[in-house]
Design an enzyme around this catalytic site. Structure first.
Site, PDB file in Angstrom:
ATOM      1  N   ASP A 413      14.279  -4.359  -5.076  1.00 23.07           N
ATOM      2  CA  ASP A 413      13.047  -4.494  -4.400  1.00 23.07           C
ATOM      3  C   ASP A 413      13.139  -3.974  -2.969  1.00 23.07           C
ATOM      4  OD1 ASP A 413      10.536  -5.651  -3.903  1.00 23.07           O
ATOM      5  OD2 ASP A 413      11.385  -7.413  -2.726  1.00 23.07           O
ATOM      6  N   LYS A 414      11.795  -3.633  -2.282  1.00 22.89           N
ATOM      7  CA  LYS A 414      11.905  -3.244  -0.992  1.00 22.89           C
ATOM      8  C   LYS A 414      11.609  -4.414  -0.083  1.00 22.89           C
ATOM      9  CE  LYS A 414       8.235  -1.585   0.954  1.00 22.89           C
ATOM     10  NZ  LYS A 414       8.216  -2.169   2.442  1.00 22.89           N
ATOM     11  N   GLU A 624       1.145 -13.564   7.054  1.00 18.64           N
ATOM     12  CA  GLU A 624       0.505 -14.462   7.533  1.00 18.64           C
ATOM     13  C   GLU A 624       0.844 -14.984   8.893  1.00 18.64           C
ATOM     14  OE1 GLU A 624      -0.356 -17.712   4.835  1.00 18.64           O
ATOM     15  OE2 GLU A 624      -1.820 -16.711   3.950  1.00 18.64           O
ATOM     16  N   PHE A 666      -5.110 -16.235  -2.940  1.00 18.83           N
ATOM     17  CA  PHE A 666      -4.580 -14.943  -3.376  1.00 18.83           C
ATOM     18  C   PHE A 666      -4.049 -14.994  -4.824  1.00 18.83           C
ATOM     19  CE2 PHE A 666      -1.312 -11.831  -3.857  1.00 18.83           C
ATOM     20  CZ  PHE A 666      -1.838 -10.508  -3.592  1.00 18.83           C
ATOM     21  N   LYS A 690      -9.407 -11.211   3.254  1.00 19.26           N
ATOM     22  CA  LYS A 690      -8.436 -10.294   3.775  1.00 19.26           C
ATOM     23  C   LYS A 690      -7.794  -9.659   2.454  1.00 19.26           C
ATOM     24  CE  LYS A 690      -4.337 -13.065   4.286  1.00 19.26           C
ATOM     25  NZ  LYS A 690      -3.668 -13.685   5.288  1.00 19.26           N
ATOM     26  N   THR A 811       8.772  -1.511  -5.811  1.00 17.98           N
ATOM     27  CA  THR A 811       7.793  -2.167  -4.825  1.00 17.98           C
ATOM     28  C   THR A 811       6.440  -2.168  -5.122  1.00 17.98           C
ATOM     29  OG1 THR A 811       7.214  -2.063  -2.362  1.00 17.98           O
ATOM     30  CG2 THR A 811       7.651  -0.004  -3.545  1.00 17.98           C
ATOM     31  N   ASP A 813       4.068  -1.934  -2.628  1.00 21.41           N
ATOM     32  CA  ASP A 813       3.630  -1.413  -1.367  1.00 21.41           C
ATOM     33  C   ASP A 813       2.955  -0.132  -2.247  1.00 21.41           C
ATOM     34  OD1 ASP A 813       4.059  -3.131   0.080  1.00 21.41           O
ATOM     35  OD2 ASP A 813       6.040  -2.328   1.202  1.00 21.41           O
TER      36      ASP A 813
END
Length: 1285
Positions: A413-414, A624, A666, A690, A811, A813
């Site tokens: 994982d990153k 957060e 979320f 968000k 990841t 991202d």
């Protein structure tokens, strides 16, 4: 107790089973039935709260443990042979003697199992007798009882800092708003506080709460192990249904925090609670070495049967060749003799009993002991200890340590694994304008240089009251410099008052505001329309749109956590941060004379202000926390949060209390969260949202009220800023606002309540209502948060790559962010050809894979490229990965990926992570390792051969699901390259030696059969045969497997290529196994026939002949081991000499007292006579030398003529450290120069213009990408090297 018929008992059992298996359970209160017998209780079919994790009972321990042990085929094999030895026609030993080895082994195993089960019993008893409070209708109060007394339908009261005893539906709390705070560390390791809300409208929530007021039925789903999911509703007498979810459920194991007390209704108890359903115990994994061993032992069984068949056939031929009946063949009582064929058949089983030790009975026990010793050394390695967290490596799976030395693929994982997971607010974009926060960037840049000696001072102090706002700029004075003067190291290491709170280090909490943004906020505060200003709304969104829990420093919170080695300053420094901060910064050296900024706010009529020093922000994620602290730096202080309100203090000092109408949490499908509030001044319904830009940008619609700029232009500018943030390696989020009309809210609220009350498809309905509201959003801005690399991550990845391990990073991202981090951690190199795959359809994906793969194959087949390697890296997003993992493309994708030096998968889900690991493991037949730190990595960790969890800031879910747990990614280097290599090398060589030892010894008995008519006789006393493997030669190989070091740790870390010796076939392979078998045959021939020829034609008895053979075998086997030992220690010398001494002491004592132990031949005084004969010593010396000469010669020639890489390393190990380090550097430089040339592929042809194959060029410099402001010279095709590593 009344007597009940068996039929009634069976009927009740069937009813109970049906009740427990129903999808929905109807539960009622036990209070009206208090005092009645068990048969009249309404919830009697559901289990009680007492737990039992023991496997055995006192009466049934022996039969159950024997049944458990007989699951091992080896135990069945040896017990069967022991029983067979009781049959008179086939017995080879005294029947009682044959039982001793297997009884000893099984007794030791039973004692170990009994001790482990007794510990479980003590743990269960302690847990079941934990006190708790259960409501009694007769006493009209909560009475103290035990956990084991709790039943489904009871009302349980939990007080602060106590653990919840069962799964409770929350009905009442001491908080007026019905909220309680819980800590879930016992279940998932997360230490931040979470909220749970009592169901409303069921009971009167006041201090005089009475459980009798609940006259409703609770309908819930049957138990399951999903900790994040719960379906339930309460049906009132008027048939009205009130829904409840996981937000109203207190799970067994939760700890009550910051709440005086709470009362709940028991819905699940005992083994049906979610925590117990998740307690599956330790997972059993079989290492690759163990799988090979099982196959080789089958060959040993075949070899044993072959020897027995030879013995049986030889006995048959020998009997047939006799001219008559010799006198030593004694017939039965009726004068009958078995035929030669029948005698040969019986002799087959006799030979199996005689040669049974060819299968090593103690091998598995020895392997377990060796692994325990290896784990002891791993867990006590000081280099794998993390002082910051006071944690060391944890080994949770004991039987796969050797697999650490054979890893070929690492999946990582990153976030939180390669990075610190300490989020630092860096930049933001508001309404299309970018604010770079240069001063904050300079502070972070200085903090990156721990050896620079520069001093950084951050002083935050309250200012005198002023009317209105003022933005002052002044040079830093010497007096300011003296305040708080200290070294940078102290500043970096010092904590604050929130040192016990996650995501609260000074690096994360201290933010220097941007000067221009401060001016903009000041103008917004002074304007007449400040309540609808986008800048104020942006920071309100930062402060409100989250799940951060606000607590006070004085709140009692007794956590059970290890003590940390902290300095006095770490415990005593209080965070000085006020709503009117004055921020001063002085940097010596090149960075000097930074302007300071002060924000002054007016006091409000001498109203006592809430001290912000005692506030604690408890966030579920570091993102957060970073956003809340960023809002706090600009004066937007989050003061309090309840289930229905959130309080924010504005920079002006005014407190706004927003009514929280709903929170749209979320989820991975929506990739966003929203909070619906009522504005305290305008009374409008406002939705703050968000989320990821890919999820937010497509939902934009209405432009912000009062803005003249087009929403599309703002979105385009913001998207440009987001792309630049991603290229800089920052994590990005978008923020929006939406004003909801009264009519829309009323309509939506009805649908929302209906969805929350649903029992079927509740999650889908709830998500649909969230999607229904999150439309036509107004963009406010975006943020860029930096997640820094952990220490030594690039060095670790480079070392793993040099060790022949292929590293993949998976990841969630964006590709731009992931690529930037890839360059930072050296997963991607500047000279790499980086192929980016991002496809919109499967046809395009297929074309790209085929074209790229064909180009690679052409390159490899070109004779001109024989001495070159391809430096290719692959970047693929989640959507394309789904296509590539389809059944028709899977093989081609794996073929493409294995030709790449590194693979980077972006925007992938947890299920995709596990799918990638499974595909690579199954298709390439390689040993895989997965490492991660969060709950989203659990599937990947469990799918790999070895799972490693990092105890980071995202809780302990990954650690709890892993085989090994480390605190830093850099520890992976020594764990694999050193301990992994040692564990595999030691265990592989010990197993080979163990098999050799047994084959060499048992063949002595086999060769003797040629001279005793294949009668199954033995020339060595039976007791000495048993003691030989059980005591005389058992300890040295175990110590060899625990403590031997073929190469030092310094060499293994300095030359990672040494790790490659364990990959693939490794040291334990077909050739080494059968060479050791052949060597054992040779040595047994020498050990038998040299004494035979020496004593030929003499009148010695059988035991006088066998004693030298036994002694020679001991010397040969132990000296064989001494040749294999690479690093001699005092333990090795002690065990080797101790084994020899033990042999002579036991044999001398045994032969002195055993007069008639084994009639008609007895070993009385045999060894004493032998030790007085010079021939005995001469035979022992000559035979041992001849037996070991070939192996010793082979080692000498191999190490002299064709030394291996390990042999070169051992030669360097003998040098002094300084000389060795110099040679290592020269050796590595020589290997780099001697490596094959690197070459690039030509760009693979793009099948369509719609989806080209992106080739990332050498990264431009920082100045080309970022200036004081974000400039327009950043193109999507260019990827920037990271600014911070």
């Amino acid at each position: 107790m009344t007597w009940r018929s068996p039929l009634a008992l069976v009927r009740d059992a069937l009813r109970g089973q049906r009740a427990r298996e129903r999808d929905l359970r109807n539960l009622v209160s036990n209070l009206p039935y208090e005092g009645l017998e068990q048969g009249k209780q309404p919830n009697r079919y559901f289990p009680g709260n007492a737990i039992k994790t023991t496997k055995y009972t006192l009466l049934l321990f022996i039969p159950m443990n024997l049944f458990e042990q007989f699951h091992r085929w080896a135990n069945i094999y040896f017990v069967g042979l022991a029983i067979l030895n009781f049959v008179p026609v086939v017995n080879a030993f005294q029947p009682e003697v044959a039982l001793i080895p297997i009884c000893v082994i099984m007794s030791l195993t039973a004692l170990k199992d009994a001790w482990e089960d007794f510990r479980r019993y003590l743990s269960d008893r302690k847990l079941n007798n934990t006190p708790c409070f259960i409501y009694s209708r007769k006493e009209k109060q909560f009475m103290e009882r035990r956990w084991k007394d709790v039943r489904v339908g009871d009302f349980v009261k939990v007080v602060c800092n106590e653990i919840v005893p069962a799964d409770l539906l929350l009905l009442h709390t001491s908080d007026p708003n019905g909220v309680c705070f819980i800590e879930t560390a016992n279940l998932d390791g997360e230490t931040n506080l979470k909220q749970r809300k009592a169901m409303s409208g069921l009971c009167i929530s006041d201090p005089e709460f009475q459980p009798e007021s609940l006259d409703s039925a609770v309908v819930c789903e049957k138990p399951n192990n999903n900790l994040n999911h719960f379906k339930c509703y309460v049906e009132k007498p008027n048939k009205e249904k009130v829904g409840a979810g996981i937000g109203s459920l207190l799970l067994r194991g939760y700890t009550m925090r910051n709440t005086d007390h709470a009362v709940g209704f028991v819905v699940y108890a005992g083994h049906e609670t979610k925590s117990m359903l998740n307690n599956n115990g330790s997972r059993y994994k079989r290492s690759k070495l163990e799988q090979k061993l099982n196959v080789d032992l089958l060959f040993c069984v075949i070899l044993l049967f072959t020897l027995c068949l030879v013995g049986a056939t030889g006995h048959f031929l020998w009997l047939q060749a006799l001219p008559g009946v010799p006198p030593y063949l004694v017939p039965f009582s009726d004068g009958h003799l078995d035929s030669p064929s029948l005698s040969g058949f019986y002799m087959f089983f006799t030979m199996i009993i005689l040669l049974q030790i060819l299968i090593p009975i103690s091998l598995y026990v020895s392997i377990e002991l060796v692994k325990i010793g290896q784990i002891f050394f791993i867990t006590n390695d000081i280099d794998l200890y993390d002082e910051e967290t006071n944690s060391r490596i944890q080994c949770k799976t004991l039987n796969i340590t050797e697999d650490l030395g054979q890893i070929e693929y690492v999946f990582s994982d990153k976030t939180g694994t390669l990075t610190e997971n300490k989020m630092v607010f860096r930049r933001c974009s508001i309404m299309g304008a970018e604010y770079p926060h240069k001063e904050n960037a300079i502070r972070l840049a200085v903090l990156e240089e721990p050896e620079s000696g520069e001093e950084v001072i951050f002083s935050q102090r309250p200012q005198p009251a002023k009317t209105g706002w003022s933005l002052d700029s002044e040079n830093t004075s010497p007096q300011d410099t003296q305040h708080g003067h200290g070294s940078q190291h102290k500043k970096k290491d010092s904590g604050n008052a929130q040192s016990d709170v996650a995501f609260s280090s000074p690096l994360e909490t201290e933010v220097i505001p941007d000067r221009k943004l401060l001016q903009q906020i000041s103008r917004a505060e002074c304007s007449s329309s400040r309540k609808i200003d986008p800048y104020l709304d942006f920071f309100l969104a930062l402060a409100i749109c989250n799940t951060v829990v606000v607590s006070m420093a004085t709140a009692q919170r007794q956590r059970r956590k290890p003590r940390r080695n902290r300095t006095m300053s770490e415990d005593s420094v209080i965070e000085e941060d006020h709503f009117n901060p004055r921020i001063k910064m002085e940097v010596s050296g090149d960075i000097s004379r930074l302007q300071t900024h002060s924000l002054h706010t007016p006091s409000e009529c001498n109203k006592p202000a809430l001290s912000l020093d005692n506030l604690r922000y408890e966030a579920e994620s570091p993102d957060e926390a970073a956003l809340v602290y960023a809002a706090k730096a600009y004066g937007f202080n989050l003061l309090a949060r309840t289930h229905d309100s959130v309080t924010v203090r504005l920079p002006s000092g005014e407190d706004l209390v927003f009514e929280v109408l709903d929170t749209l949490t979320f989820d991975s499908n929506r990739k966003r969260m929203s909070v619906l509030v009522r504005h305290p001044i305008t009374k409008e319904y406002v939705l703050y949202t968000k989320g990821a830009d890919c999820a937010i940008m497509e939902l934009l619609g209405t432009p912000y009220t009062g803005m003249c700029r087009n929403q599309k232009n703002i979105a385009a500018d913001t998207q440009h800023h987001l792309d630049c943030y991603a290229k800089e390696g920052l994590r990005t989020l978008c923020f929006t606002k939406k004003v909801v009309s009264n009519k829309m809210y009323e309509s939506w609220s009805v649908n929302r309540q209906r969805a929350l009350a649903a029992i079927d498809n509740r999650e889908e309905l709830v998500m649909d209502t969230a999607v229904q509201l999150e439309k036509n959003l107004s963009l406010l801005g975006a943020t860029g948060i930096e997640d820094r690399l952990q220490e030594s991550v690039p060095d670790t990845i480079m070392a793993l790559r040099e060790a022949g391990i292929q590293v993949w990073v998976l990841t969630g991202d964006k590709p731009e962010t992931a690529v930037n981090i890839g360059y930072a951690c050296r997963l991607l190199e500047e000279e790499d050809l980086v192929i980016s795959m991002s496809c919109n359809n499967k046809i395009t994906c297929t074309s790209i894979i085929n074209c790229t793969l064909e180009e690679m194959r052409r390159y490899s087949a070109d004779p001109r490229n024989v001495d070159t390697t391809q430096d290719i890296s692959l970047v693929i997003d989640g959507r394309t990965l789904t296509m590539a993992l389809s059944s028709d493309l899977q093989d081609r994708f794996v073929d493409l990926a294995k030709r790449c030096r590194s693979v980077l998968c972006c925007r992938v889900t947890p299920l995709q992570k596990s799918a990638v690991v499974k595909v690579v493991r199954e298709k390439l037949k390689v040993i895989t390792l997965a490492v991660g730190d969060g709950a989203n990595d659990v599937n990947m960790i469990q799918a790999a051969d070895i799972g490693i969890g990092i105890s980071g800031q995202e809780g302990m879910q990954a650690v709890m699901s892993s085989d090994f747990a480390i605190s830093r990614f850099k520890h992976l280097k020594k764990l694999l390259l050193v301990h992994g290599h040692w564990c595999y090398s030691r265990l592989a060589n010990m197993i080979i030696y163990f098999v050799y030892k047994n084959v060499a010894y048992v063949n002595l008995l086999f060769w003797y059969q040629f001279f005793c008519g294949f009668s199954g006789a033995a020339m060595i006393d039976y007791w000495l045969l048993i003691f030989f493997n059980l005591f005389f030669t058992s300890v040295p190989p175990i110590m060899f497997g625990i403590m031997d070091k073929d190469v030092s740790a310094e060499m293994l870390l300095g030359v990672p290529e040494l790790y490659r010796t364990g990959q693939g076939a490794g040291e334990y392979n077909f050739v080494t196994f059968w060479v050791s078998i052949l060597d054992a045959f040779y040595q047994s021939l020498v050990c038998f026939f040299i004494p035979y020829l020496a004593y030929q034609d003499s009148d010695i008895d059988v035991f006088t002949f066998g004693t030298p053979l036994n002694t020679i075998s001991l010397f040969t086997i132990l000296l064989h081991l001494s040749i294999e030992i690479k690093a001699w220690t005092g333990v090795h010398w002690f065990t080797m000499l101790g084994s020899v001494a033990l042999y002579f002491i036991v044999t001398l004592i045994y032969s002195s007292f055993c007069v008639t132990c084994n009639p008609p031949s007895n070993p009385y005084w045999i060894l004493q006579d032998q030790m007085g004969d010079p021939m005995f010593y001469l035979i022992c010396i000559i035979t041992t030398v001849v037996a070991l000469l070939p192996r010793y010669t082979f080692h000498v020639l191999r190490n002299s003529i064709a030394p291996t890489l390990l042999m070169h390393a051992r030669h360097l190990d003998r040098l002094d450290p300084s000389t060795r380090d110099k040679w290592i550097k020269e050796w590595r430089s020589f290997r780099v120069r001697g490596q094959v040339k690197r070459s690039r592929l030509s760009t693979p042809p793009s099948p369509t213009l719609e989806t080209p194959v992106d080739i990332y060029p050498q990264s431009p410099t920082t100045s080309e990408i970022m200036g004081d402001e974000l400039t327009q010279n950043v193109s999507p095709e260019n990827y920037q090297r990271p600014l911070h590593k």
